[in-house]
Design a protein around this motif. Sequence first.
Motif, mmCIF file in Angstrom:
data_model
loop_
_atom_site.group_PDB
_atom_site.id
_atom_site.type_symbol
_atom_site.label_atom_id
_atom_site.label_comp_id
_atom_site.label_asym_id
_atom_site.label_seq_id
_atom_site.Cartn_x
_atom_site.Cartn_y
_atom_site.Cartn_z
ATOM 1 N N PRO A 75 0.817 -1.217 0.000
ATOM 2 C CA PRO A 75 0.000 0.000 0.000
ATOM 3 C C PRO A 75 0.852 1.269 0.000
ATOM 4 O O PRO A 75 0.404 2.302 -0.463
ATOM 5 C CB PRO A 75 -0.809 -0.091 1.286
ATOM 6 N N GLU B 250 -17.382 3.452 8.137
ATOM 7 C CA GLU B 250 -16.038 4.016 8.158
ATOM 8 C C GLU B 250 -16.026 5.435 7.618
ATOM 9 O O GLU B 250 -16.668 5.722 6.609
ATOM 10 C CB GLU B 250 -15.118 3.171 7.270
ATOM 11 N N MET B 252 -13.552 8.601 6.260
ATOM 12 C CA MET B 252 -12.207 8.951 5.793
ATOM 13 C C MET B 252 -12.164 10.420 5.446
ATOM 14 O O MET B 252 -13.097 10.927 4.835
ATOM 15 C CB MET B 252 -11.874 8.158 4.544
ATOM 16 N N ILE B 256 -6.876 10.969 3.488
ATOM 17 C CA ILE B 256 -7.009 9.531 3.257
ATOM 18 C C ILE B 256 -7.555 9.292 1.844
ATOM 19 O O ILE B 256 -7.113 8.380 1.136
ATOM 20 C CB ILE B 256 -7.971 8.891 4.273
ATOM 21 N N LEU B 260 -5.704 6.999 -0.859
ATOM 22 C CA LEU B 260 -6.343 5.802 -1.409
ATOM 23 C C LEU B 260 -6.457 5.901 -2.926
ATOM 24 O O LEU B 260 -6.329 4.904 -3.632
ATOM 25 C CB LEU B 260 -7.730 5.587 -0.803
ATOM 26 N N TYR B 263 -3.271 4.987 -4.468
ATOM 27 C CA TYR B 263 -2.948 3.568 -4.318
ATOM 28 C C TYR B 263 -3.882 2.682 -5.141
ATOM 29 O O TYR B 263 -3.456 1.791 -5.854
ATOM 30 C CB TYR B 263 -3.003 3.228 -2.824
ATOM 31 N N ALA B 321 -9.052 -1.647 -0.593
ATOM 32 C CA ALA B 321 -8.406 -0.342 -0.571
ATOM 33 C C ALA B 321 -8.408 0.212 0.843
ATOM 34 O O ALA B 321 -7.402 0.719 1.332
ATOM 35 C CB ALA B 321 -9.130 0.609 -1.509
ATOM 36 N N ARG B 322 -9.538 0.050 1.527
ATOM 37 C CA ARG B 322 -9.631 0.562 2.895
ATOM 38 C C ARG B 322 -8.606 -0.132 3.802
ATOM 39 O O ARG B 322 -8.010 0.482 4.668
ATOM 40 C CB ARG B 322 -11.069 0.358 3.396
ATOM 41 N N ALA B 325 -5.278 1.430 3.722
ATOM 42 C CA ALA B 325 -5.247 2.876 3.991
ATOM 43 C C ALA B 325 -4.013 3.304 4.783
ATOM 44 O O ALA B 325 -3.363 4.302 4.460
ATOM 45 C CB ALA B 325 -6.511 3.299 4.730
ATOM 46 N N ALA B 328 -1.167 3.222 2.524
ATOM 47 C CA ALA B 328 -1.332 4.173 1.423
ATOM 48 C C ALA B 328 -1.021 5.587 1.886
ATOM 49 O O ALA B 328 -0.400 6.373 1.169
ATOM 50 C CB ALA B 328 -2.747 4.084 0.873
ATOM 51 N N VAL B 329 -1.443 5.885 3.101
ATOM 52 C CA VAL B 329 -1.185 7.215 3.643
ATOM 53 C C VAL B 329 0.319 7.409 3.835
ATOM 54 O O VAL B 329 0.855 8.497 3.647
ATOM 55 C CB VAL B 329 -1.949 7.398 4.976
ATOM 56 N N LEU B 369 -8.954 8.877 9.920
ATOM 57 C CA LEU B 369 -9.703 7.706 9.512
ATOM 58 C C LEU B 369 -10.452 7.335 10.783
ATOM 59 O O LEU B 369 -9.931 7.500 11.880
ATOM 60 C CB LEU B 369 -8.664 6.640 9.174
#
Lengths: 409, 461
Positions: A75, B250, B252, B256, B260, B263, B321-322, B325, B328-329, B369
């Motif tokens: 990621p 959730e 975001m 975020i 995302l 990514y 994807a979540r 996170a 990705a961040v 998040l």
Amino acid sequence: MISKNLREEVHNCIKCGICLTPCPVYKQRLVEVASPRGKVQLIRNIMEGNLELSENFVRILFTCLLCETCTVNCPSGLKVDQLMKAMRVKVIEKFGLPGKKKFLFELLTGKRLLPFYLFWGRVLRNNLLPLFPVKGKVGTIPLKKFPRLNRQPFLKKIPEVISVPEPKGRVLYFTGCATNYLDGEIGRATIEILVRLGVEVIVPKDQMCCGLPIFLAGAPKMALPNILKNVALFNRWDVDVVVVECATCGAALKKEYPHFLKEMGEKTEEAMALSQKVLDISQYLMKFDLGKMLKPIKGKVTYHDPCHLLRSQGVKDEPRALLRQIPELDFVEMAEADVCCGGGGTFQWEHPRISENITAQKIESIEKTKANFVATGCPGCRLQIFGNLKKDGVEVIHPVQLIFRSLSG
Amino acid sequence: MLTEKILHEFETILGKERILTSKEDLLSYAYDAYVEEYLPEAVLFPKTSAEVSQIMQVASTHRIFVTPRGAGSGLAACSLAKQGGVILCFTMMNRILEINKPNRYAIVEPGVVVSEFQKEVEKIGLFYPPDPGSATVATMGGTVLMNAGGMRGIKYGVTRDYLMGLQGVLPSGEVIQTGSLTAKDVTGYDLTRLICGSEGTLAVVTRITVRLLPKPKARRTLQAIYNTIDQAGNTVARIVEEGIIPATLELMDKMIIKALEDYAHLGLPLDAEAVLLIEVDGDPESVEKQAGIIAEFCRGQGARDVRVSQSEKESEQLWMARRGAFGAVARMRPTCVIEDATVPVSFLTRAIKEVITIAQRNQVQIAVLAHAGDGNLHPLVLCDLRDKEEMKRVEKAMDEIVDFAMSVGGVLSGEHGIGIAKAKYLPRQLSPQTLNLMRTLKNTFDPLGILNPGSFLECAP
């Protein structure tokens, strides 16, 4: 040797571990050094001066298939595979290539230019055999399952330019060593299909081993002359597209050449220009309407994604779409088609036990589909899968061979 | 001190192959997903409870520190050898021993990876709800000892809520059984729940019995896009108030969303200030109905776009994807420290705004998040560990987030654990009497203090 950009990569690893479970090698060994995260962290420790370059580290670094699963799953977008490749170069500078590999690559690039597969195919069958692991196997593959060599290299049998009247396209075909020395059939199928589609094909006689296996082993200096010659060669011909049917060669031309050359301080413009022209044969063939020309083939086919095609080049749908076009041929998706077969170039030879277990899962997935054909566009995968198949009657084949059969009826 | 002689005793239990001592191996067991690192003296890989028991006996005899570890995806250094000694790593003890459909339970070894277990039970129509963000990495043992939460907390609770029983090994080497195979059981103290979430300080878990649910027949994912955080927060409040319980809820923020997008390329709008990702599950009709009502709520609170996933695959992509996170961040900056403070859900919007103010005040980059449905905030503090001055500001910002959470009746950690990351705040939430009682319990289980030393209780002031 490790560029500044790559050095920065290690600090972007947040150690989340998402790379662990998908890694085929970690899955077998279940120890952290087998994982991509473990290797990245060790590289960081080396860069920070907490760890010496040891032989143990070299072993760890080379216990990796370079399948790039970690890279696509990360990621944080870490270029894990590039970091590993660069690090391999660094350790080989210090420790040198292991004897067996050195010998292999010298043959591959040496004056007599005996390429990779010539070596595998011919040398293994005779007096050099004692150099290799015993019990009638090379790595995981029984010797009797090694394919026979072409009687004559494929490139010698065909003209350099294969013209067609009113060409619909003009492509340069990079055959790769496997086709040239082992699977001439694939070369013949590729050219026949292209010609029937009305495409002019140029097959440069002086093309050389793409050099990727040598580079990935950490010996870029050995690979450099090949790379430079290939790049120069391709830019001599005025073509629309360079087609490649070998996943590894495709990855080399499409993706790796510019990186390699940059890392080695060479010019990259020509390699960049070349990389933009390269297409895998399946990508190129999907531009045509082949469907109408195909005749039925009875049976079931399944497809295995080669790492160098799926992850290096991002080619996933085209080979499947190609196979689905064949009338009456039943396409069955295997479980985990995208997981590495465990071959990994010389990996299966260096780590037969790990490789064997990874391959066993691939074979199981294949057998569950009850397919008669396993199609895949990588000679290494074909060797590995065929070599480990327990059942007879399953043909391991390049997708173009099936297309060619279907065209011929 | 781990001498050659003691190592040899471990070797007679495990053999040479399952003991690692090379510098390379030790360095790669010095970290988890937190920022600090501690080098162990050896790493041991047991495969049976009997082996664990023997290892603990040797450790007790020689007073060797032992720290249990799963896959090392924890966020608070709980599985690191903070005072040296050996790491007891469970990745090789990874069999699913039984999945019992008639009684809806399963028995697993601690090294089983959570998502792989989930897949196995779902194959036969059952469901294991605890779903930490790291489910594709984390081991069952690790999630039990940390009482891991995750995205389905609002409807399904956390790991603790699915435990029926444990087999554990005490630091002395004695093997204990807690809980049972029955749905009801009020016999004695609930040691299962005591060990769960103990961060590996009381006993080592060698076998886990979990309760399973029937797999929901249908699920749907909604994605609502907002121009302001307030609108998103108000939607959460509205859903909770109305008595609808989604499986996940959730939130975001902008940063975020951007990460995302980089990514996973989901097509989220980069100018939106907040996105809610909501999953509902259950029977097909009720799922349809709930999805409709929630979509209305979202629009009613000013969502500029509400999308409902059209297929299982589309939902999966969103949740994949979540899951990424956190990583990705981290593309934005080299280091990412995750806060985990949790507030009563009605304070959620205020808490998020407070975090944003704190970030601005301290000139620190914080992405937000939140497991919005259960008030579990995950401010991701982006920084560079190598920049000492910046790290000071980060620490100050963290202090202020804790201050706020405490002021509204929140807790230090919703699911990541205290470890060494938050030990210094412990007295803010726990009274001296409570802390004392916890220390007494620790002492009863581990009188020699050899199990996971340097953990939260010892670090707490």
